[in-house]
Write a protein that holds these residues in place. Structure first.
Motif, PDB file in Angstrom:
ATOM      1  N   GLU A   1      -0.829  -0.720  -4.209  1.00  0.00           N
ATOM      2  CA  GLU A   1      -2.274  -0.346  -3.832  1.00  0.00           C
ATOM      3  C   GLU A   1      -2.439   1.158  -3.768  1.00  0.00           C
ATOM      4  OE1 GLU A   1      -4.220  -2.898  -1.484  1.00  0.00           O
ATOM      5  OE2 GLU A   1      -3.820  -4.772  -2.575  1.00  0.00           O
TER       6      GLU A   1
ATOM      7  N   ASP B   1      -7.535   0.650  -4.396  1.00  0.00           N
ATOM      8  CA  ASP B   1      -7.853   0.045  -3.392  1.00  0.00           C
ATOM      9  C   ASP B   1      -9.211   0.716  -2.979  1.00  0.00           C
ATOM     10  OD1 ASP B   1      -7.640  -1.600  -1.022  1.00  0.00           O
ATOM     11  OD2 ASP B   1      -5.855  -0.660  -0.380  1.00  0.00           O
TER      12      ASP B   1
ATOM     13  N   ASN C   1       0.981  -1.268   0.117  1.00  0.00           N
ATOM     14  CA  ASN C   1       0.092   0.140  -0.009  1.00  0.00           C
ATOM     15  C   ASN C   1       0.897   1.318   0.012  1.00  0.00           C
ATOM     16  OD1 ASN C   1      -2.772  -1.124   0.543  1.00  0.00           O
ATOM     17  ND2 ASN C   1      -1.634  -2.205   1.801  1.00  0.00           N
TER      18      ASN C   1
HETATM   19 MG    MG Z   1      -4.887  -2.309   0.306  1.00  0.00          MG
END
Ligand code: MG
Ligand code: C2E
Ligand code: MG
Length: 739
Positions: free
Chosen positions: A576, A606, A544
Motif C-alpha cells: 500500500e 491508500d 504499507n
Molecule cells: Mg494502509
C-alpha cells in the motif's frame, strides 16, 4: 553609529561628574595611589601658608624683643643724660638729690643712684642705699666695663625681667674723678603695650597670609587645576564627554586637550566604522545576524518594561540553491537583494529587517497585539516576495516559508526565540512552499519527543519490540475475508503500545524506515506463509510502504528476496502506497511500481481522495486497488453530499478496471451505503479491528469456508445483495502498465 565629539583648543571638557574628592570616574586613571592635582596644589599652598605664618611669628617676636630693648635704652639714655647734666652743675652730692628724686618720681623709674669714682652711692632715690657700694646694683657688670665706655650706656641684666638696669659714667666735678649714674627702669608697662602691638601685628600678618594663599589657590584652580581635571575626565572617558568650557589662553593643557580630542575622534570614527561593518550585511545593506540579535534583545527589554508582545519572524527562500545552481550566483545575489528591498518596503514603523544567513531573513515585529497579527504580517511578506519578477530572460516566482515565534509566550530571551522560530520554519518547510507556521510550545515538546523516539527506535528492532497487527479486509458482496492489512505497533517498555503515526514519520526522517519496512515485509510474509501451512484460508496480506521506500531503486529486489526467503507466492502480498507519495517524482515511482507489479505483487493506493491525484498519472499507475480514505467513509451516512466523492471514486476505479476498498467502516449503515455505491471491499472496526497475529489466526479459524465469522456482518451481506457491478477479482492490466 556612535556620534564622535570633536573638541578644539579653546574648549575644555565637561562630562561625567568627577567624584567629590577629585578621584577619577573609572579605574583606568585612578589606581589606588592616584593623587589628584587639586590635592597637590592644596597641600603645597597649605605648606607655604603655614611656613609664612611661622616666619611671621618669628619676625613679630624678634621685632617685639628689639623694640622693648630699644625703648628702654632710649629712655635710659635720656634719663642718664639729665643726670649727667645735673652732675656737671652740682657742687656736692646734695645738689643732686633734687634731680634724683624728680626722676624717681616718674612712673617708669624704679631706682636712681649716683656713685662716686670709688663706687660709693652718694645720691639715690632710696635712702637706705646711700653709702652702699654701687657694685651691688651693677651685679656682674664690673666698674672697669663702665670705665672702658666713658660715654656709653651699659645695660645690666635683671633676672626677673621686670626691670632693666642701665649705668653710665658721668663727670662729677665735686669728686674730681668720673662717677657712675645708675637707673633702674620698670619694663612691665612698656612690655605689655609692646606685646599687644605684636599680637595685633601677628594677627594681621596671618590673615594676610591666609587671604593670599586662598587667592593664589583660587587662581591656580581656575588656570591650572580645573583644565587639568577636565582633561583627565575627557581622557578617562576617551572623548565621550563634550568640550564646552573655555580653556582660557592657549597653553600646554589646551595643546594636550586638542591632541587627545583628535586622537579620540579618529578612534571613535574607526570604531564606529568597524561596528558598522561588523553589523551590516555587505550584499543587501541590511543588518546581519548579530545586529538582529542585539536589536531583538533591546526590543525584548522594551516589551518587558511596557508589557507588550514582540514577533520574531524567520523567512527562508524556497529552493534557493536551485537558482544558484541553474541561473548562477549573480542571479542568486539579485534575488537576495530584491527580497531585502521587499522586506524593507513591507516593514512597519519600528520593525527591524535583517539578513540572518545565506537565504534567510529575519524580521522583528515590534508592537504586535496578538500572535495572529504576526501571522498576518508574515503572509503579507510571503505574498510580496512571491510576486513574479524577471531575472534576465527568466520569469521567476520566488516562494518563501516563514517560521514565527512570539515574545513572551514562546520564549523570554532572544536566543530561545530565534531557535523556536527556526523550529517553526522547518515545520513550515515540511508543509510546503509559501507556508507560515507559528511556533507553539507543543512544537518544542514534539521535537523533544521526536528525539527520544529516534534514540529508542534503534534498539526497538533488535529487542523485538516491534509487532504487527492484522486487520481483515472483507468482500462486501460475498462476505468473504479477502485479505488483511499488516499494521505495525511498537511495544515500548515504558510508554506501552505506540501507534505508527507517532514513530513512522520519525523513522522516515532519520532514515531508519528502510530497516523497519524490511522487517515488516519479512514478518508479514513469514506469518502469512505460516497461516497457509497451518491450512487456514489463503489471503493476501498488505504491507504499507513509505515514500522513502518507494524512492529506493532496489525495493523490488528486496520484495522479491523476501518472498523467496519465505516461500510465499507474490499473489499473497500487496503493497500500500499513499496517493500523495506516488504523485511526487512520478516517473521514478511509476518505474518502481511497474517492477513490483511485474513480480506479481498487488499495489493499492491508500488514503485515496486526499492526495489530489492527477488523472493523467493515475491512468499510468499499475495499481490493483484504490482505498477510499476513511474521512469520506465517516461522512457517508451524514448527508447526501457525503456520498458524492465515494461514488466518484468507485466509478473512476471501475472505469480504470481497478477494485475499490473503503477504509474505516465503523457501522452497518456505512457498509450498506458502500455496497449500494458499488464498492468492492471494506475494512474497518465494524468488520474487525487490527488484531495481534494469534487473535487474527483465531479469527481466520472461525471464518469457516472463508466467510466473515460475525453473524451480523454475514446477515448484512445476505440481506442486502449489492446491485453494483462487481469488478473481476483478477487485477486488470492498466493502460500503459508494463505488468
Ligand atoms: Mg494502509
Ligand atoms: P493506513 O494504512 O491508512 O491504515 C489504516 C489505519 O486506520 C490504521 O491505523 C487502522 O488501525 C485505522 N483503522 C482501521 N479501521 C478503522 C476504523 O474503522 N476507524 C478508525 N478510526 N480507524 C480505523 P494505524 O494502525 O494507526 O495506522 C496508521 C497509519 O500508519 C497507516 O494508515 C499507515 O499509513 C501507517 N502504517 C501502519 N503500519 C505501517 C508500516 O508497517 N509501515 C509503514 N510505512 N506505515 C505504516
Ligand atoms: Mg489508509
Amino acid at each position: 553609529m556612535r556620534a564622535a565629539t570633536r573638541g578644539t583648543s579653546e574648549s575644555v571638557v565637561s562630562g561625567a561628574p568627577a567624584k567629590p574628592d577629585g578621584a577619577p570616574a573609572s579605574g583606568r586613571t585612578g589606581p589606588a595611589g592616584f593623587f589628584p592635582v587639586r590635592r597637590k596644589v592644596l597641600v603645597l599652598l597649605s605648606f607655604v601658608g603655614a611656613t609664612m605664618v611661622v616666619l611671621s611669628a618669628f619676625f613679630v617676636l624678634h621685632l617685639y624683643n628689639t623694640q622693648v630693648k630699644d625703648r628702654s635704652r632710649s629712655r635710659a639714655e635720656s634719663f642718664t643724660e639729665v643726670l649727667a647734666y645735673a652732675a656737671k652743675q652740682a657742687k656736692s652730692p646734695t645738689d643732686l638729690e633734687a634731680i634724683v628724686r624728680a626722676l624717681a618720681a616718674t612712673s617708669r623709674i624704679e631706682l636712681v643712684a649716683v656713685a662716686d669714682s670709688g663706687g660709693t652711692i652718694v645720691a639715690t632715690s632710696q635712702q637706705d642705699w646711700r653709702g652702699l657700694g654701687i657694685r651691688r646694683l651693677l651685679e656682674r657688670r664690673p666698674l672697669d666695663v663702665l670705665a672702658s665706655t666713658p660715654d656709653g650706656l651699659v645695660d645690666g641684666a635683671n633676672p626677673d625681667g621686670r626691670y632693666s638696669d642701665f649705668a653710665r659714667q658721668i663727670a662729677l666735678p665735686f669728686s674730681k674723678a668720673p662717677g657712675i649714674a645708675f637707673i633702674r627702669l620698670k619694663t612691665s608697662a612698656s612690655v605689655s603695650a609692646q606685646r599687644a602691638a605684636a599680637w595685633s601685628l601677628l594677627v594681621w600678618l596671618t590673615a594676610g597670609v591666609i587671604i593670599s594663599v586662598l587667592t593664589i589657590s583660587l587662581v591656580m584652580q581656575r588656570i591650572l587645576v580645573a583644565p587639568i581635571e577636565a582633561l583627565r575626565v575627557f581622557a578617562d572617558q576617551r572623548g565621550a564627554s563634550r568640550l564646552l568650557t573655555p580653556l582660557g589662553p592657549p597653553d600646554e593643557v589646551s595643546i594636550v586637550a586638542e591632541a587627545l580630542s583628535d586622537a579620540f575622534f579618529a578612534t571613535s570614527q574607526g570604531e564606529a566604522l568597524l561596528a558598522d561593518l561588523a553589523e551590516t550585511d555587505g550584499l543587501t545593506g541590511l543588518g546581519n545576524r548579530s545586529h538582529f540579535k542585539a536589536k531583538l534583545d533591546r526590543e525584548i527589554a522594551k516589551a518587558t518594561r511596557r508589557g507588550g508582545m514582540v514577533g520574531v519572524m524567520v523567512l527562508n527562500l524556497d529552493k534557493f540553491k536551485d537558482i544558484n545552481d541553474t541561473l548562477g550566483h549573480s542571479s542568486g545575489d539579485l534575488i537576495l537583494q530584491r527580497t531585502a528591498e521587499i522586506l524593507k518596503i513591507c516593514q512597519r514603523k519600528g520593525d527591524t529587517v535583517a539578513r540572518l544567513g545565506a537565504d534567510e531573513f529575519g524580521v522583528i515585529l515590534a508592537n504586535i497585539e496578538t500572535p495572529e497579527d504576526s501571522v498576518e504580517f508574515a503572509n503579507r511578506f510571503i505574498r510580496a516576495v512571491g510576486a513574479p519578477f524577471r531575472v534576465g530572460a527568466h520569469e521567476l516566482h520566488q516562494t518563501a516559508c516563514v517560521g514565527l515565534t512570539i515574545f513572551p509566550q514562546d520564549g523570554r530571551d532572544g536566543e530561545v526565540l530565534l531557535k523556536n522560530a527556526d523550529l517553526a520554519l522547518s515545520r513550515a518547510k515540511q508543509e510546503g512552499s509559501g507556508a507560515s507556521v507559528l511556533y507553539r510550545h507543543e512544537l518544542h515538546l514534539r521535537a523533544m519527543e521526536r528525539n527520544s523516539i529516534e534514540r529508542d527506535l534503534r534498539t526497538a528492532l533488535a529487542q523485538k519490540q516491534l509487532v504487527l497487527f492484522y486487520q481483515p479486509k472483507v468482500d462486501i458482496h460475498t462476505g468473504r475475508i479477502s485479505g488483511a492489512e499488516a499494521l505495525i505497533r511498537w511495544r515500548h517498555p515504558e510508554r506501552g503500545l505506540i501507534p505508527p503515526d507517532l514513530f513512522i514519520p520519525v523513522a522516515e526522517q532519520c532514515g531508519f524506515i528502510t530497516e523497519v519496512t524490511q522487517w515488516v515485509l519479512g514478518e508479514a510474509c513469514r506469518q502469512n506463509r505460516a497461516w497457509q501451512q497451518a491450512g487456514l484460508t489463503k489471503i493476501g496480506v498488505a504491507v504499507n510502504v513509505s515514500a522513502v521506500d518507494l524512492r529506493r531503486p532496489d525495493l523490488s529486489d528486496i520484495v522479491a528476496g523476501t518472498l523467496i526467503a519465505h516461500s510465499l507466492s507474490p499473489q499473497y502480498l500487496d503493497l500500500e502506497v499513499t496517493e500523495s507519495m506516488v504523485m511526487r517524482d512520478v516517473d521514478v515511482v511509476i518505474g518502481t511500481l511497474r517492477r513490483l507489479r511485474s513480480l506479481g505483487v498487488g499495489i493499492g493506493i491508500d488514503d485515496f481522495g486526499t492526495g489530489y491525484s492527477s488523472l493523467a498519472y493515475l491512468k499510468r499507475f499499475p495499481v490493483k486497488q484504490l482505498k477510499i480514505d476513511r474521512s469520506f467513509v465517516r461522512d457517508i451516512a451524514d448527508t447526501r453530499d457525503g456520498q458524492i466523492i465515494p461514488k466518484v471514486i468507485v466509478d473512476l476505479a471501475h472505469a480504470l478496471g481497478v477494485s475499490v476498498l473503503a477504509e474505516g467502516v465503523e457501522d452497518a449503515n456505512q457498509l450498506e451505503i458502500l455496497r449500494s455505491l458499488g464498492c468492492d471491499e471494506a475494512q474497518g472496526y465494524f468488520l474487525g479491528k487490527p488484531m495481534e497475529a494469534d487473535e487474527f489466526e483465531a479469527f481466520l479459524r472461525r471464518a469457516a469456508d472463508g466467510m466473515h465469522p460475525d453473524a451480523t456482518v454475514r446477515e448484512i451481506m445476505a440481506v442486502a445483495p449489492s446491485k453494483a457491478k462487481v469488478v473481476p477479482k483478477r487485477p486488470v492490466r492498466m493502460p500503459g502498465s508494463a505488468a
